[in-house]
Design a protein around this motif. Structure first.
Motif, mmCIF file in Angstrom:
data_model
loop_
_atom_site.group_PDB
_atom_site.id
_atom_site.type_symbol
_atom_site.label_atom_id
_atom_site.label_comp_id
_atom_site.label_asym_id
_atom_site.label_seq_id
_atom_site.Cartn_x
_atom_site.Cartn_y
_atom_site.Cartn_z
ATOM 1 N N GLU A 108 -0.817 7.912 -2.311
ATOM 2 C CA GLU A 108 -0.846 8.450 -3.673
ATOM 3 C C GLU A 108 0.204 9.536 -3.879
ATOM 4 O OE1 GLU A 108 -4.094 10.340 -6.847
ATOM 5 O OE2 GLU A 108 -4.658 9.902 -4.775
ATOM 6 N N CYS A 168 0.853 -1.188 0.000
ATOM 7 C CA CYS A 168 0.000 0.000 0.000
ATOM 8 C C CYS A 168 0.891 1.241 0.000
ATOM 9 C CB CYS A 168 -0.916 -0.010 1.229
ATOM 10 S SG CYS A 168 -2.053 1.370 1.291
ATOM 11 N N LEU A 199 3.738 8.616 -5.304
ATOM 12 C CA LEU A 199 3.908 8.129 -6.668
ATOM 13 C C LEU A 199 4.461 9.237 -7.555
ATOM 14 C CD1 LEU A 199 0.546 6.186 -7.113
ATOM 15 C CD2 LEU A 199 2.784 5.263 -6.485
#
Length: 261
Positions: free
Chosen positions: A46, A43, A49
């Motif tokens: 975001e 996990c 990234l």
């Protein structure tokens, strides 16, 4: 996408100041409590990234994390040195992934002279091929720089012997950046550091901005051809770790699954 594995809170004073790598709540993927690449599922927040530019392979994009560590260390040293690297004599101690990366970054940033110490002949050969501007040497053998000869020393090992070497190499007003994480405190010549106003700084990880800048540098070819990167099948992973430990491998190995999407 490539992943910045450094997960931070985003709210503390360090994060607010753009120095999230110093977040007191930081966590790193692959270290407890966060599983890493060998977990079935990972996990990732975001915000960690980073888009891989067109033309940059995912295997080479995987170099962003270790090279970002080197990039941050060189930036730290240059900032503390307070003058252009083009006129500096730089020495890197250690030819593993981080030390080799530091040599690549120093070359990219136009350092005047770059020397790299590494006892393993195979690693010295890889560095010489990957960064032709770098002059390598084996510690304690002919060709080793003399005392008081370096402006910037990056210790990518962090052992008693490399701390002692860094102290010996530093000229008055030099900067020593300590990157390696081996245990121990011995080696630094505190009297010399005091009398000659030598700056000693730790260096840990990188900022998110530095991570993005390294991805761009990889894509633009500013960090060289990266032909030294070694790729092996995932089934050879155990052997890869043995070879790395025995210093019989490239500075960085990428393991590829048999059925890659």
């Amino acid at each position: 996408m490539t992943v910045n594995p450094l997960v931070t809170c985003g709210r503390c004073p360090a994060c607010a100041a753009g120095r999230s790598h110093l977040c007191p709540h930081r966590q790193i993927l692959s270290m407890p409590p966060r599983p890493g690449a060998f977990a079935e599922y990972v996990c990732v927040p975001e915000g960690n990234l980073v888009t891989v530019p067109d033309g940059l392979s995912i295997e080479r994009a995987a170099l962003a994390e270790p090279l970002a560590v080197s990039y941050h260390a060189v930036n730290q040293g240059a900032r503390l040195l307070g003058r252009p690297l083009s006129g500096a004599r730089c020495v890197v101690l250690g030819g593993g992934a981080i030390g080799f990366g530091a040599a690549l970054v120093l070359a990219m940033q136009g350092a005047g002279e770059i020397r790299l110490a590494e006892p393993n002949a195979e690693r010295r050969a890889v560095v010489a091929r990957g960064v032709p501007r770098v002059r390598t040497y084996a510690p304690g053998e002919p060709g080793e720089p003399g005392p008081d000869s370096a402006d910037l020393i990056l210790d990518a090992v962090g052992s008693r012997s490399t701390r002692a070497a860094a102290s010996r190499l530093a000229r008055p007003g030099a900067v020593i950046v300590h990157i390696g994480l081996l245990p121990g405190e011995e080696g630094l010549d505190v009297r010399k550091i005091t009398l000659q106003e030598i700056v000693v700084s730790g260096s840990y990880c990188y900022t998110m901005q530095e991570f993005r800048e390294v991805v761009d540098a990889l894509a633009d070819g500013r960090l060289g051809g990266l032909d030294w990167l070694e790729q092996r099948a995932l089934s050879e992973g155990a052997r890869a770790f043995i070879d790395i430990d025995a210093q019989r491998a490239a500075p960085k190995i990428v393991l590829r699954p048999a059925h890659r999407p």
